[in-house]
Structures are given as C-alpha cells and as structure tokens.
Design a protein around this motif. Structure first.
Motif, PDB file in Angstrom:
ATOM      1  N   PHE A 202       0.836  -1.199   0.000  1.00 36.49           N
ATOM      2  CA  PHE A 202       0.000   0.000   0.000  1.00 36.49           C
ATOM      3  C   PHE A 202       0.875   1.255   0.000  1.00 36.49           C
ATOM      4  N   ILE A 203       1.952   1.211   0.765  1.00 35.30           N
ATOM      5  CA  ILE A 203       2.856   2.353   0.875  1.00 35.30           C
ATOM      6  C   ILE A 203       3.819   2.423  -0.316  1.00 35.30           C
ATOM      7  N   ASP A 204       4.237   1.268  -0.818  1.00 37.22           N
ATOM      8  CA  ASP A 204       5.250   1.222  -1.877  1.00 37.22           C
ATOM      9  C   ASP A 204       4.672   1.299  -3.284  1.00 37.22           C
ATOM     10  N   ALA A 205       3.378   1.550  -3.402  1.00 39.51           N
ATOM     11  CA  ALA A 205       2.748   1.588  -4.728  1.00 39.51           C
ATOM     12  C   ALA A 205       3.501   2.548  -5.657  1.00 39.51           C
ATOM     13  N   ASP A 206       3.854   2.061  -6.839  1.00 37.18           N
ATOM     14  CA  ASP A 206       4.582   2.861  -7.816  1.00 37.18           C
ATOM     15  C   ASP A 206       3.595   3.387  -8.852  1.00 37.18           C
ATOM     16  N   TRP A 207       3.258   4.668  -8.746  1.00 36.65           N
ATOM     17  CA  TRP A 207       2.253   5.261  -9.622  1.00 36.65           C
ATOM     18  C   TRP A 207       2.836   5.678 -10.964  1.00 36.65           C
ATOM     19  N   LYS A 208       4.098   5.342 -11.214  1.00 40.81           N
ATOM     20  CA  LYS A 208       4.737   5.707 -12.473  1.00 40.81           C
ATOM     21  C   LYS A 208       4.681   4.592 -13.500  1.00 40.81           C
ATOM     22  N   SER A 209       4.261   3.402 -13.079  1.00 41.75           N
ATOM     23  CA  SER A 209       4.371   2.262 -13.980  1.00 41.75           C
ATOM     24  C   SER A 209       3.021   1.661 -14.356  1.00 41.75           C
ATOM     25  N   GLY A 210       2.957   1.173 -15.580  1.00 36.38           N
ATOM     26  CA  GLY A 210       1.868   0.334 -16.080  1.00 36.38           C
ATOM     27  C   GLY A 210       0.464   0.730 -15.683  1.00 36.38           C
ATOM     28  N   LYS A 215      -4.390   4.397 -13.593  1.00 37.36           N
ATOM     29  CA  LYS A 215      -5.365   4.659 -12.529  1.00 37.36           C
ATOM     30  C   LYS A 215      -5.187   6.044 -11.925  1.00 37.36           C
ATOM     31  N   LEU A 216      -3.998   6.581 -12.036  1.00 37.85           N
ATOM     32  CA  LEU A 216      -3.657   7.830 -11.353  1.00 37.85           C
ATOM     33  C   LEU A 216      -4.575   8.987 -11.747  1.00 37.85           C
ATOM     34  N   ALA A 263       3.470  11.201  -9.045  1.00 41.67           N
ATOM     35  CA  ALA A 263       2.307  12.073  -9.177  1.00 41.67           C
ATOM     36  C   ALA A 263       2.742  13.528  -9.266  1.00 41.67           C
ATOM     37  N   ASP A 264       1.966  14.320  -9.973  1.00 39.95           N
ATOM     38  CA  ASP A 264       2.218  15.751 -10.101  1.00 39.95           C
ATOM     39  C   ASP A 264       1.773  16.442  -8.810  1.00 39.95           C
ATOM     40  N   PRO A 265       2.620  17.285  -8.200  1.00 41.19           N
ATOM     41  CA  PRO A 265       2.209  18.009  -6.988  1.00 41.19           C
ATOM     42  C   PRO A 265       0.907  18.789  -7.166  1.00 41.19           C
TER      43      PRO A 265
END
Length: 284
Positions: A202-210, A215-216, A263-265
């Motif tokens: 949950f904490i290590d989720a990589d929102w930059k991939s696949g 979903k982001l 993620a974009d600030p």
C-alpha cells in the motif's frame, strides 16, 4: 495467534445480541464472541471504534495508548472528561467503556508500540491501529501477517481520512437469487475468497508504472494527502496545525514526495491542507 475454541452463545447473550444476530447470523456472532481485539490509539477515532466493537460483543478488547489525556481530547474522545486531563488516555477510558457491555473484558495498555515485543501483538485475533505512524503500521502488519492476524489501520485528518484492511486470505459468502419458473426466486449462498495485500505494498505503490499510472488520472487525492501528512508526522512527531510554518512544511513535503510517487504536486492543491488540519489542534 493462539487459537481459541469458538464457544456457544449463552441465553443472555442471545437476548442481548438478538438484533445483530438477525442481521449477520449466529455463526458470525459466535466468531465475534471469540475475538480478542487490540485497538491501538485512544483518541477520538479510537474511542468510536472501541465503542462499536464493545457493543458488537467481542470477547475482549484492549485499548492501548501511552499518551495522557489533553484538553483537545475532550472535543472528540467521549470516554474521557475534564477531570482526567493529564492521566493516561487508555486507562481513563475504562470507566465509561466497560459499562457499555459487561460481557466484554475491556482492558487498558499504557506502553508505546515500540515498548512492546512482537509476541505481545500475537495474543489477538484482530489488531486495529488508529492514528499511528507509518513505521508502526508497517511493523504491526508484518507481525500480523506472520501470525495469521487480521490487521486494520486508519486515521482522520480534518475532513479527510483513510482506512486500510489486511484480512490475508479472506473467505466470504455471496447471496444470489435463482429464478425458478412458476415459483418465487430461491436464495443460494456461495463462498468466495479475496486475497489482501500487505500494508507495505500500500505504501510502496509505484504510480509511475503500467496499470498504476493509468489509474492515477481517475484517482482521488486522498491517498497522496495521507502520505504527505504521514511524512509530516514522521518528521515533526505531531499532527500539523494551521500555522503558516506548518502549511509551508506540508507544501514542501508535497513538492518532494509526490514526484517520487509518480504524481504531479498539482494533484494536491495547497488549499486542501486547510481542510485536512485537525481543527481541535488549531491555535486558539
């Protein structure tokens, strides 16, 4: 976790829990009655969770908190009163918590999480961590997963909050209606399972991939707000208030943390921090 045999419910318990037995069934109430639950964190959210568990009829509930009652607690923690300000928060909650349901063994624990060995947490079927630091949630979930214990974590930040559940491999029932020609629909119960991810994922989720990157765009900003406030708490060892210094710190954490997460600030506008401050902790 030490296994305990599920006992039959007494006649008095069946009377007391009649309405909820009608709702979720006798077997579910028996499992509740056998559960020993640890609630870590006795602030306002902890009091609400503890109240509901006590009324539901668990076997035993331990309320764990090492901090003293402070004046701000009086606005959200309904187990304490002005007369106990300065006393331990968990111990001070017992006087009002125990009468809610005399059939539940309600206890207090005054040690901090870091002051307890791993073995202590294995005495429970369920561990609920409320308002805990990220590192403590990580440790508790690791202990729980190794010992087949259900783990929940949560917190509230002003108008925002989060809840995390790790039920390991969870079995549940689904009721479906089967149409029978010339007769009323027939109910059929089928069992299914769901596999839960650990808190670390949950904490290590990589929102930059696949798939995560896809979903982001549709994702709410609640997750990122939680991460920023958690980072603030790790750094300052307290919740933020409405001071300009704290708002600047939150913004700086956002600007460095969100790009690391992919993620974009801009996904977390600065004005949102004003709604995520716990109001009762604001300067008066």
């Amino acid at each position: 976790m030490v296994e305990h045999k599920i006992q039959e419910i007494s006649e008095d318990e069946a009377t007391l829990y009649d309405r909820q037995i009608r709702l979720w069934g006798l077997d579910s109430q028996k499992r509740l009655r056998a559960a020993r639950v640890l609630v870590v964190g006795a602030r306002g959210l902890g009091a609400e969770v503890a109240k509901n568990l006590i009324l539901a009829g668990v076997k035993a509930l331990t309320l764990m908190d090492h901090e003293p009652v402070n004046p701000d607690d009086l606005e959200s923690q309904f187990f304490v009163s002005e007369s106990v300000v300065g006393a331990n928060r968990a111990v001070s909650s017992l006087e009002r918590a125990r009468p809610l349901n005399p059939m539940v063994d309600v206890k207090a624990r005054v040690n901090p999480i870091d002051g307890e060995p791993d073995e202590f947490f294995t005495k429970f079927e369920v561990v609920v961590a409320l308002g805990c630091l990220k590192k403590h949630n990580q440790r508790l979930d690791q202990i729980c997963r190794l010992n087949n214990i259900k783990f929940f974590a949560g917190d509230v930040f002003g108008f925002y909050g989060f809840m995390f559940a790790d039920l390991l491999l969870h079995e549940f029932s689904i009721e479906t209606k089967i149409n029978v020609k010339g007769a009323p629909p027939v109910s059929q119960m089928t069992k299914d399972t769901a596999t839960f991810a650990p808190y670390q994922d949950f904490i290590d989720a990589d929102w930059k991939s696949g798939d995560q990157a896809k979903k982001l765009k549709k994702m709410s900003n609640g997750y990122f707000l939680m991460r920023v406030i958690q980072a603030f708490r790790e750094k300052e060892q307290r919740y933020p208030n409405r001071s300009s210094e704290d708002l600047e710190t939150l913004t700086a954490i956002r600007d460095s943390l969100l790009p690391e997460l992919g993620a974009d600030p801009a996904k977390l506008p600065s004005e949102i921090f004003g709604y995520s401050i716990i109001i009762i902790q604001s300067p008066r």
